[in-house]
Each structure stands twice: as C-alpha cells, then as structure tokens.
Design an enzyme around this catalytic site. Sequence first.
Site, PDB file in Angstrom:
ATOM      1  N   ALA A 142       0.867  -1.181   0.000  1.00  0.00           N
ATOM      2  CA  ALA A 142       0.000   0.000   0.000  1.00  0.00           C
ATOM      3  C   ALA A 142       0.899   1.224   0.000  1.00  0.00           C
ATOM      4  CB  ALA A 142      -0.867  -0.021   1.252  1.00  0.00           C
ATOM      5  N   GLY A 202       0.572  -5.182   0.587  1.00  0.00           N
ATOM      6  CA  GLY A 202      -0.575  -5.239  -0.310  1.00  0.00           C
ATOM      7  C   GLY A 202      -0.217  -5.865  -1.645  1.00  0.00           C
ATOM      8  N   GLU A 228      -0.517  -9.393  -1.216  1.00  0.00           N
ATOM      9  CA  GLU A 228      -1.945  -9.717  -1.083  1.00  0.00           C
ATOM     10  C   GLU A 228      -2.651  -9.723  -2.429  1.00  0.00           C
ATOM     11  OE1 GLU A 228      -2.347  -6.706   2.069  1.00  0.00           O
ATOM     12  OE2 GLU A 228      -3.362  -8.271   3.197  1.00  0.00           O
ATOM     13  N   GLU A 258       4.130  -5.683   6.956  1.00  0.00           N
ATOM     14  CA  GLU A 258       3.311  -4.704   7.665  1.00  0.00           C
ATOM     15  C   GLU A 258       3.687  -4.599   9.143  1.00  0.00           C
ATOM     16  OE1 GLU A 258       2.358  -6.794   5.410  1.00  0.00           O
ATOM     17  OE2 GLU A 258       0.640  -6.097   4.257  1.00  0.00           O
TER      18      GLU A 258
HETATM   19  N1  T1G Z   1       4.640   3.464   0.017  1.00  0.00           N
HETATM   20  C1  T1G Z   1       5.112   4.692  -0.331  1.00  0.00           C
HETATM   21  N2  T1G Z   1       6.409   4.946  -0.681  1.00  0.00           N
HETATM   22  C2  T1G Z   1       7.251   3.898  -0.655  1.00  0.00           C
HETATM   23  C3  T1G Z   1       6.838   2.597  -0.308  1.00  0.00           C
HETATM   24  C4  T1G Z   1       5.465   2.406   0.041  1.00  0.00           C
HETATM   25  N3  T1G Z   1       4.976   1.210   0.365  1.00  0.00           N
HETATM   26  N4  T1G Z   1       7.917   1.783  -0.383  1.00  0.00           N
HETATM   27  C5  T1G Z   1       8.950   2.551  -0.772  1.00  0.00           C
HETATM   28  N5  T1G Z   1       8.561   3.811  -0.946  1.00  0.00           N
HETATM   29  C6  T1G Z   1       9.402   4.930  -1.384  1.00  0.00           C
HETATM   30  C7  T1G Z   1      10.487   5.244  -0.373  1.00  0.00           C
HETATM   31  O1  T1G Z   1       9.993   6.132   0.618  1.00  0.00           O
HETATM   32  C8  T1G Z   1      11.542   5.888  -1.257  1.00  0.00           C
HETATM   33  O2  T1G Z   1      11.083   7.206  -1.539  1.00  0.00           O
HETATM   34  C9  T1G Z   1      11.414   5.114  -2.569  1.00  0.00           C
HETATM   35  O3  T1G Z   1      10.103   4.518  -2.548  1.00  0.00           O
HETATM   36  C10 T1G Z   1      12.445   4.006  -2.700  1.00  0.00           C
HETATM   37  O4  T1G Z   1      12.334   3.233  -1.493  1.00  0.00           O
HETATM   38  C11 T1G Z   1      -2.745  -3.161   2.669  1.00  0.00           C
HETATM   39  C12 T1G Z   1      -1.433  -1.958   4.692  1.00  0.00           C
HETATM   40  C13 T1G Z   1      10.248  -1.727  -1.654  1.00  0.00           C
HETATM   41  C14 T1G Z   1      12.121  -2.953  -0.504  1.00  0.00           C
HETATM   42  O5  T1G Z   1       6.274  -1.997   3.923  1.00  0.00           O
HETATM   43  O6  T1G Z   1      10.505  -2.114   1.982  1.00  0.00           O
HETATM   44  O7  T1G Z   1       0.825  -2.835   2.180  1.00  0.00           O
HETATM   45  O8  T1G Z   1      13.067   8.391  -0.512  1.00  0.00           O
HETATM   46  O9  T1G Z   1      14.633   3.837  -0.675  1.00  0.00           O
HETATM   47  O10 T1G Z   1      15.961   0.404  -0.727  1.00  0.00           O
HETATM   48  O11 T1G Z   1      -1.910  -4.988   3.877  1.00  0.00           O
HETATM   49  O12 T1G Z   1      11.094   0.600  -0.117  1.00  0.00           O
HETATM   50  O13 T1G Z   1      12.979   7.930  -2.992  1.00  0.00           O
HETATM   51  O14 T1G Z   1      11.403   9.593  -1.964  1.00  0.00           O
HETATM   52  O15 T1G Z   1      13.284   1.945   0.377  1.00  0.00           O
HETATM   53  O16 T1G Z   1      15.230  -0.190  -3.119  1.00  0.00           O
HETATM   54  C15 T1G Z   1       3.790  -2.678   3.011  1.00  0.00           C
HETATM   55  C16 T1G Z   1       8.091  -0.731   2.143  1.00  0.00           C
HETATM   56  C17 T1G Z   1       3.045  -1.387   3.149  1.00  0.00           C
HETATM   57  C18 T1G Z   1       7.308  -1.997   1.787  1.00  0.00           C
HETATM   58  C19 T1G Z   1      12.579  -0.913  -1.880  1.00  0.00           C
HETATM   59  N6  T1G Z   1       4.967  -2.522   2.190  1.00  0.00           N
HETATM   60  N7  T1G Z   1       9.145  -0.467   1.198  1.00  0.00           N
HETATM   61  O17 T1G Z   1      13.734  -0.641  -1.137  1.00  0.00           O
HETATM   62  O18 T1G Z   1      14.227   1.713  -1.963  1.00  0.00           O
HETATM   63  S1  T1G Z   1       1.653  -1.533   4.195  1.00  0.00           S
HETATM   64  C20 T1G Z   1       6.142  -2.165   2.743  1.00  0.00           C
HETATM   65  C21 T1G Z   1      10.318  -1.175   1.243  1.00  0.00           C
HETATM   66  C22 T1G Z   1       0.568  -2.528   3.312  1.00  0.00           C
HETATM   67  C23 T1G Z   1      -1.484  -3.852   3.127  1.00  0.00           C
HETATM   68  C24 T1G Z   1      -0.647  -3.025   4.039  1.00  0.00           C
HETATM   69  C25 T1G Z   1      11.393  -0.707   0.302  1.00  0.00           C
HETATM   70  C26 T1G Z   1      11.566  -1.597  -0.934  1.00  0.00           C
HETATM   71  P1  T1G Z   1      12.209   8.368  -1.777  1.00  0.00           P
HETATM   72  P2  T1G Z   1      13.678   2.701  -0.836  1.00  0.00           P
HETATM   73  P3  T1G Z   1      14.890   0.292  -1.765  1.00  0.00           P
END
Ligand code: T1G
Length: 678
Positions: A62, A101, A104, A124
């Site tokens: 998400a 997500g 999912e 999450e």
């Molecule tokens: N939402 C918004 N921005 C995100 C994002 C996300 N999920 N993931 C990464 N970014 C942005 C990050 O802030 C950075 O921005 C850029 O992308 C590159 O990220 C419904 C509720 C995917 C492994 O927890 O683990 O889904 O600094 O520097 O090292 O059940 O990002 O460039 O402006 O980290 O190559 C669940 C979180 C959400 C994944 C990539 N998903 N992201 O790593 O790059 S909750 C997560 C990561 C959810 C559902 C629930 C990592 C990455 P900027 P980065 P990276």
Amino acid sequence: MSVVTTNKLQNILEIISDSPPVNALGAAVRQGLVDGIEQALSDDEIEAVVIRCEGRTFFAGADITEFGKPPVGPNLGEAIDRMEASEKPVVAAIHGTALGGGCEVALACHYRVAVPSAKLGLPEVKLGLIPGAAGTQRLPRVVGAEAALPMVVIGNPISAKKAAAIGLVDKVVGEDSLADDAIAFARAQIGKPVPRSSAGNANQDGVKNPAIFDEFRAKNGRKLRGFDAPNAGIEAVKAAGEMSYEDGVAKERELFMKLMSGTQSAAMRHYFFAERAANKVDGVDPKIDLIPIKKVGVIGAGTMGGGISMNFLSAGIPVTILEMKQDALDRGVATIRKNYENTAKRGRMTAEQVEGAMGILTPSLHYDDLADCDLVIEAVFENMDVKKDVFGKLDEIVKPGAILASNTSYLNVDEIAAATKRPEYVLGMHFFSPANIMKLLEVVRGEKTADNVLVTAMKLSKKIGKVAAVSGVCDGFIGNRMLSPRQQQANAMLMEGANYWEVDDVLLDFGFPMGPFQMSDLAGIDIGWHRDETRIETMRDALCAKGRWGQKVGKGFYDYDESRQRVPSDEVKELIAEWGAKEGKEQRDISADEMRERMLYPMVNEGAMILEEGMAQRASDIDVVWINGYGWPLFTGGPMFWADTVGLDKVVAGLEKHGLPVCDLLRSKAAAGEKFNG
Ligand code: T1G
C-alpha cells in the site's frame, strides 16, 4: 495517462502498472487495477489475465504516504476479491519485491509466477500493522499456519525459491522472460477450474496443533517485546484456521484498524520515512558527482578496524588493512576470518562467500600500500596527537581526491582535518561496536568537508548496509552527546537513594534492551580506569578497586550467575550509600515516573540543542541515531517523535519540575504547541 494500462494479446489481457518508484498501491494504481479487472471480466474474448508491473518491482505494498489520511479511491480488498471471484484464470507475474498489499494482490490471483531474484513478503508488522487486505487469511490457506507465521509476525521477505517450496509461487520462470513466461503459463490454465486462496485449506495445521502459536510467540519473545502488532499477527493467522474466511477477514480488519489508530504504527511509519530521509543531504543536488569508491584502506586491525573492514568486504569492496606490527596484523586478519566462518556456521554465508570476502582483503604493514585507495578510514587509538600524525602521513601518501575518514567517537574532526592539506576530503565515519553488526553510522561533516565527499559517504553507507545520519562537529556528535545527560541523571539518582536495579528496570520497561548500569557492566566499568586500587576518588574507582569491573569478571554493579542473570549486590548498595552520604544528598524514594522523566526528558532537551546548533539536519535524524545505535524502542519512534507524542509542553513542565535545563528551541516549540517532527 493512467499509471495502469492494459494490453490485449488475443485472448489474454495484461494489466500493467507503471508507477515509480515501487508501484505502491496508491489510489491511482488501485483504480487502474479495478478498471483493468473490469475490462477483463466484461470482455468475452478475454480468457485469462496476467497482472504485472514495470520498473524495479511488482507492487511493493500500500502507499504508506496515504496512511493517516481519509481513504481515497477504491478499497484494495474489495478490488482483489472481485478479481479472485472470476472464473478466468488470473496470474501474478512477480519481479522485485511483492510486499504487503502487493503480496496480497498476488495471493488473490489464482496463480503466481516469479523470477528467481524476486522476493515476497508481508512486512506490515514492521510498520506496526498487520496485513489489511486478507493476507493473514489467504496466506495460511495456501502455505499453512506454521509457514505463514514468520512471514506475518516477523515480516521478513522470502525468496522466490522458498516461496515455490512452500506453495506460495506456482512456478519460478526465466529471469529475463517474465512477461512471456507469464502469458504462456496463463494460456495453459485456460479451461481449468481456478484455484482460490480464500478457499484453500492448508491452514488446518494450526488447528491440529494449536501449540504452534504459543511456541512461536515464546521463541520470538525477546525480539517482539513491547510491540503490539506481532501478537495481532499471531491472532489473525490463528483465526484463519478457526473461522470462516469472511469471519477471519472481519477479525483481521478489527485487529488492523486497532493498530492503525495506535501510536506504535504512527511511530514506526515515521521511522520508515525517517530512515530514508537521513540518507539525504539538505541543500545538495542528489545527482552531485560522487567519488567512485573502488578500494578502501583501513588503519588499525583491532576490534573496530576489523569490524569496519568487514562491512566493505561483505559488500565486495576490496580493503587494504594496515597495522604497525605483524602479530597485530595477523590477529586482526584471523579475527575477520573467524567472524565470517562463524556466520557461515550459522548458515548465513556460504564457504565461497567467506573465501570471496577474505580474497579481497590485503593485509599490510606499509602506509605506501594505501596510496591508491579511494577512501581510507583510520581506527587507531583515540588520541588527537596520534590521529593528527596518522592524517599527516595519509595526506602525503594517499592519492589526491581520496577521502580520509576518522572513526573517532568524539574527537574534533575539524582539528584532524587541519592536519592535512585536503580538509575538504576529510570527514568522520563513526561506526558503533561491533562495527560489522551495528547498523548506525554517524557521518561527521567537518566545517570544510565538500558536499560531494559527504554525499559519497552517505551513499556508500547504504551500499555497506548501514543506516547513516549526518552529524556536525560537537562533543559526542549526536548519539553519545545525548547519552551523557541520561547517564548524569542516572548517577545523580543513585546518590539520592535510588536503587540502581530500579533505574535499569525503568528503561527496560520503556523498551530499551538494557538500563544504564547494565550497560556499564556490559561495556566494562574499568574502561578508562587509572588502575590504582589505592586511589579512590570516585564511586567508579571504588567499584574497580573491589574488582567489580563488569560482566566480564562476573561482577560489576550486579553479581552475575552462571547464566549471566543479573543479581543486585548488597556490597554495591552499601558502597553507593557511602558515596551518597559523602555527597550529602537527601536520601529519598524516587518514583519510576520521576526516574523516566529525569533520564529521558534531558535527552530530548539535548536533542533540541543539537537541532538549535545545526548539529543534525532534522529531528528525525536524531530518532534514526538513537533507534539504530542505542536501542531506543522502535515502537515509540525515537526520542524526538516520542517527545511529540508525550507533548512538548509536558516535557518542559517535567524538566522544570526536576530543576533541569530547558533550551530555547524546546521552550519555544512547546509554547507554540508545535512538534519536532512535522
Ligand atoms: N509506500 C510509499 N512509498 C514507498 C513505499 C510504500 N509502500 N515503499 C517505498 N517507498 C518509497 C520510499 O519512501 C523511497 O522514496 C522510494 O520509494 C524508494 O524506497 C494493505 C497496509 C520496496 C524494498 O512496507 O521495503 O501494504 O526516498 O529507498 O531500498 O496490507 O522501499 O525515494 O522519496 O526503500 O530499493 C507494506 C516498504 C506497506 C514496503 C525498496 N509494504 N518499502 O527498497 O528503496 S503496508 C512495505 C520497502 C501494506 C497492506 C498493508 C522498500 C523496498 P524516496 P527505498 P529500496
């Protein structure tokens, strides 16, 4: 142009998301997904569907930036339920990291194919949440409760290979032919009954053996202590075996909403962005020319030098490690090898990787061997004269344009830089011991440090797996500078009659891994002691004179039993009382609240002074330092975010109540009802 497009290939429809940087499932992407699914369902020529993403990854979850705001656009859960209900086979084509997500969405597809380098996960819990789009109900029905627990409760991703082994991925396809292979796979499913994860029944292992949930909780007790989300994750996975799918989804929703509205998730989402922000240098073009770092020199093969070297070796960057004497050099190299071999024994490295890392390590006794290094880091004795001598030599020998870094934990980096003719290439790289394990790296920006040198160090820190924050030149930089007022208050309370084990318990209950006196015992009370047992000028001298040097000798503030459990010591209690009497302090009972306020509020004040003086770029950097370097509990977001949660006016009132200083920035922010973070 929509961020999600469709592509019709005869009887196959591709739904393609192209929403950099990570195809996060924000409103526009969700809307595009819904539209694509509608198109697939309504077009009779379409007999199968492939969902894939352009760019670096499949949906990575998400859009976290949407959290805490009123929901916009279609609900993800409803969208993917509709997709799953279709009789037309839907295939998720996965590359990169299918997370949260994203995983999912993949679970709601009837099939999942992935390239070998892909990873799948439900992280999450690292945001203080649990999956909110039926992930906790579909995953156990596909892979079983036991295999689902670590994915949901710990939140680490698994490889495509592991996913295939547990049934989460149906086929691992060609690394460079995902789109074609996914279409071929989809074609082959046409005409067959579609499998639906929500109808799967692999989740019965938890029903047959309900002990797995408590066993998992107990096995991970230490790691999960204080966090709310992990336990909710266990409950949700358990529900998948005990309830209907619909009831289980309702249970997940209830648990999810409770977490989403709590302070822990707000804190952990704050940290997610704080960690990424810390790597950025304000006011500098991120596309500034970086200095290529192809070869690193490390001076000193002791604990720090060896640990520092391992960070680069593990990232595939060759290191020349320098000592003055052969036996010290041999010891250092042997320790590096032993550390790697221990990691291999734990199955976290292969023997080839050990040899690969050792193969790019060059031991040396000669400064001249550092001449062609792009970066040299000294980790020699913490003495300014010694450091200046080392930097003077390096300046003469190492090629122009190379970066010279000091691992000093408190010495003045500007003074060190002045010992060279290249101060713009000098900065601090303060690693934390053990340097190959601790994630925090304080990058100390000297007055003359050039922007490209600083940005090079920040980008390099990410490459070697560190979480870096920029610090200005001040005593103790960011972390140790804030540790000092906490230590002062902890010691002061002992002189006023507080029991040291109660002081430790206050920080343990707050979520720290240990309290100040446990920390002293672990680090060694005799560090820096003059070793003269007849010279007793401080309580520390008295402890050392009694042989109470810390955990390493079985006694310090505490006595330690054979399993290293701490036992309060009457001898130490008496010794403290003696010193308290000498100081003439009134002895009284001090409440846990007062202990917490007197140890943590001065840290917030110190953090505010660090900001006031420009020694940190932003408040959230201070949170990043304390979470990664000193065990500040992640579920509170770090000292500055926690202070915001408490209320700065309350922090000011607490400091004044205990007669402790309040700096201008803290006072003005409290008066204005402002926060440090946003
Ligand atoms: N939402 C918004 N921005 C995100 C994002 C996300 N999920 N993931 C990464 N970014 C942005 C990050 O802030 C950075 O921005 C850029 O992308 C590159 O990220 C419904 C509720 C995917 C492994 O927890 O683990 O889904 O600094 O520097 O090292 O059940 O990002 O460039 O402006 O980290 O190559 C669940 C979180 C959400 C994944 C990539 N998903 N992201 O790593 O790059 S909750 C997560 C990561 C959810 C559902 C629930 C990592 C990455 P900027 P980065 P990276």
